[in-house]
Scaffold this motif. Sequence first.
Motif, PDB file in Angstrom:
ATOM      1  N   UNK A 137       0.822  -1.186   0.000  1.00  0.00           N
ATOM      2  CA  UNK A 137       0.000   0.000   0.000  1.00  0.00           C
ATOM      3  C   UNK A 137       0.861   1.242   0.000  1.00  0.00           C
ATOM      4  N   UNK A 138       0.235   2.411  -0.073  1.00  0.00           N
ATOM      5  CA  UNK A 138       1.009   3.643  -0.111  1.00  0.00           C
ATOM      6  C   UNK A 138       1.720   3.913   1.207  1.00  0.00           C
ATOM      7  N   UNK A 163       3.341 -10.706   8.571  1.00  0.00           N
ATOM      8  CA  UNK A 163       4.024 -10.084   7.458  1.00  0.00           C
ATOM      9  C   UNK A 163       5.187  -9.260   7.980  1.00  0.00           C
ATOM     10  N   UNK A 164       5.976  -8.741   7.059  1.00  0.00           N
ATOM     11  CA  UNK A 164       7.145  -7.951   7.459  1.00  0.00           C
ATOM     12  C   UNK A 164       6.768  -6.552   7.924  1.00  0.00           C
ATOM     13  N   UNK A 165       5.541  -6.136   7.612  1.00  0.00           N
ATOM     14  CA  UNK A 165       5.107  -4.811   8.006  1.00  0.00           C
ATOM     15  C   UNK A 165       5.366  -3.775   6.923  1.00  0.00           C
ATOM     16  N   UNK A 166       4.541  -2.748   6.919  1.00  0.00           N
ATOM     17  CA  UNK A 166       4.728  -1.659   5.972  1.00  0.00           C
ATOM     18  C   UNK A 166       4.560  -0.337   6.708  1.00  0.00           C
ATOM     19  N   UNK A 183      -8.452 -13.651  -4.830  1.00  0.00           N
ATOM     20  CA  UNK A 183      -7.056 -13.181  -4.830  1.00  0.00           C
ATOM     21  C   UNK A 183      -6.317 -13.597  -3.565  1.00  0.00           C
ATOM     22  N   UNK A 184      -7.039 -14.198  -2.646  1.00  0.00           N
ATOM     23  CA  UNK A 184      -6.466 -14.626  -1.367  1.00  0.00           C
ATOM     24  C   UNK A 184      -5.810 -13.470  -0.625  1.00  0.00           C
ATOM     25  N   UNK A 185      -6.524 -12.357  -0.559  1.00  0.00           N
ATOM     26  CA  UNK A 185      -5.972 -11.246   0.188  1.00  0.00           C
ATOM     27  C   UNK A 185      -7.020 -10.586   1.074  1.00  0.00           C
ATOM     28  N   UNK A 186      -6.498  -9.857   2.037  1.00  0.00           N
ATOM     29  CA  UNK A 186      -7.301  -9.161   3.037  1.00  0.00           C
ATOM     30  C   UNK A 186      -6.961  -7.679   2.951  1.00  0.00           C
ATOM     31  N   UNK A 187      -7.968  -6.833   3.036  1.00  0.00           N
ATOM     32  CA  UNK A 187      -7.776  -5.405   2.865  1.00  0.00           C
ATOM     33  C   UNK A 187      -8.192  -4.646   4.119  1.00  0.00           C
ATOM     34  N   UNK A 188      -7.398  -3.636   4.437  1.00  0.00           N
ATOM     35  CA  UNK A 188      -7.696  -2.719   5.537  1.00  0.00           C
ATOM     36  C   UNK A 188      -7.982  -1.345   4.982  1.00  0.00           C
ATOM     37  N   UNK A 189      -9.037  -0.733   5.458  1.00  0.00           N
ATOM     38  CA  UNK A 189      -9.286   0.673   5.170  1.00  0.00           C
ATOM     39  C   UNK A 189      -9.469   1.403   6.491  1.00  0.00           C
ATOM     40  N   UNK A 190      -8.774   2.512   6.627  1.00  0.00           N
ATOM     41  CA  UNK A 190      -8.858   3.360   7.813  1.00  0.00           C
ATOM     42  C   UNK A 190      -9.167   4.772   7.332  1.00  0.00           C
ATOM     43  N   UNK A 191     -10.314   5.282   7.728  1.00  0.00           N
ATOM     44  CA  UNK A 191     -10.761   6.574   7.220  1.00  0.00           C
ATOM     45  C   UNK A 191     -10.301   7.725   8.120  1.00  0.00           C
ATOM     46  N   UNK A 192     -10.375   8.907   7.566  1.00  0.00           N
ATOM     47  CA  UNK A 192     -10.116  10.148   8.320  1.00  0.00           C
ATOM     48  C   UNK A 192      -8.814  10.084   9.116  1.00  0.00           C
ATOM     49  N   UNK A 193      -7.735   9.722   8.445  1.00  0.00           N
ATOM     50  CA  UNK A 193      -6.466   9.533   9.148  1.00  0.00           C
ATOM     51  C   UNK A 193      -5.902  10.870   9.625  1.00  0.00           C
ATOM     52  N   UNK A 194      -5.137  10.771  10.708  1.00  0.00           N
ATOM     53  CA  UNK A 194      -4.416  11.905  11.273  1.00  0.00           C
ATOM     54  C   UNK A 194      -2.959  11.479  11.451  1.00  0.00           C
ATOM     55  N   UNK A 221      -4.690  -0.632   2.748  1.00  0.00           N
ATOM     56  CA  UNK A 221      -3.589  -1.589   2.684  1.00  0.00           C
ATOM     57  C   UNK A 221      -4.124  -2.969   2.317  1.00  0.00           C
ATOM     58  N   UNK A 222      -3.275  -3.729   1.652  1.00  0.00           N
ATOM     59  CA  UNK A 222      -3.620  -5.089   1.261  1.00  0.00           C
ATOM     60  C   UNK A 222      -2.624  -6.056   1.848  1.00  0.00           C
ATOM     61  N   UNK A 223      -3.138  -7.174   2.318  1.00  0.00           N
ATOM     62  CA  UNK A 223      -2.303  -8.265   2.806  1.00  0.00           C
ATOM     63  C   UNK A 223      -2.521  -9.454   1.881  1.00  0.00           C
ATOM     64  N   UNK A 224      -1.486  -9.798   1.134  1.00  0.00           N
ATOM     65  CA  UNK A 224      -1.571 -10.940   0.225  1.00  0.00           C
ATOM     66  C   UNK A 224      -1.001 -12.170   0.913  1.00  0.00           C
ATOM     67  N   UNK A 225      -1.783 -13.230   0.924  1.00  0.00           N
ATOM     68  CA  UNK A 225      -1.398 -14.445   1.623  1.00  0.00           C
ATOM     69  C   UNK A 225      -1.015 -15.524   0.615  1.00  0.00           C
ATOM     70  N   UNK A 226       0.095 -16.182   0.858  1.00  0.00           N
ATOM     71  CA  UNK A 226       0.511 -17.307   0.029  1.00  0.00           C
ATOM     72  C   UNK A 226       0.828 -18.494   0.931  1.00  0.00           C
ATOM     73  N   UNK A 227       0.768 -19.684   0.354  1.00  0.00           N
ATOM     74  CA  UNK A 227       1.055 -20.883   1.132  1.00  0.00           C
ATOM     75  C   UNK A 227      -0.106 -21.362   1.966  1.00  0.00           C
ATOM     76  N   UNK A 228      -1.251 -20.742   1.815  1.00  0.00           N
ATOM     77  CA  UNK A 228      -2.440 -21.148   2.558  1.00  0.00           C
ATOM     78  C   UNK A 228      -3.608 -20.273   2.164  1.00  0.00           C
ATOM     79  N   UNK A 229      -4.810 -20.788   2.360  1.00  0.00           N
ATOM     80  CA  UNK A 229      -6.008 -20.037   1.984  1.00  0.00           C
ATOM     81  C   UNK A 229      -6.556 -19.236   3.152  1.00  0.00           C
ATOM     82  N   UNK A 230      -7.057 -18.044   2.873  1.00  0.00           N
ATOM     83  CA  UNK A 230      -7.647 -17.227   3.933  1.00  0.00           C
ATOM     84  C   UNK A 230      -9.000 -17.780   4.385  1.00  0.00           C
ATOM     85  N   UNK A 231      -9.493 -18.805   3.684  1.00  0.00           N
ATOM     86  CA  UNK A 231     -10.765 -19.411   4.087  1.00  0.00           C
ATOM     87  C   UNK A 231     -10.575 -20.696   4.894  1.00  0.00           C
ATOM     88  N   UNK A 232      -9.330 -21.044   5.157  1.00  0.00           N
ATOM     89  CA  UNK A 232      -9.063 -22.281   5.899  1.00  0.00           C
ATOM     90  C   UNK A 232      -9.575 -22.182   7.335  1.00  0.00           C
TER      91      UNK A 232
END
Length: 120
Positions: free
Chosen positions: A8-9, A111-114, A77-88, A20-31
Amino acid sequence: QVQLQESGPGLVKPSQTLSLTCTVSGGSITTNYYYWSWIRQPPGKGLEWMGAISYSGIAFYSPSLKSRTSISRDTSKNHVTLQLTSVTPEDTAVYYCARGRVGSDEHNYWGQGTQVTVSS
């Protein structure tokens, strides 16, 4: 081996929405029976759990952030997304995604973090 990768930016302006997007590999997010969390760490502070989405698609949030946070997923796409509004600037932090298991507070894969900086 499950791997998580945040993307993400790195810079967001105040009042905008952080995505932000978290892309998961090596396993399904529905497991069964895992959940996928977003956790952040502001500079000089401890880890803060923001929310998560379960293997079945149910999202749950920290009460302190619930009004500004949305977590969703794309199973194709096996990914999870975060949205946080009105950031400060107080939302400046390293953002992590991590996997936990239902019934436990522990996250065994991270994850390694961003880095996200909120600044004009």
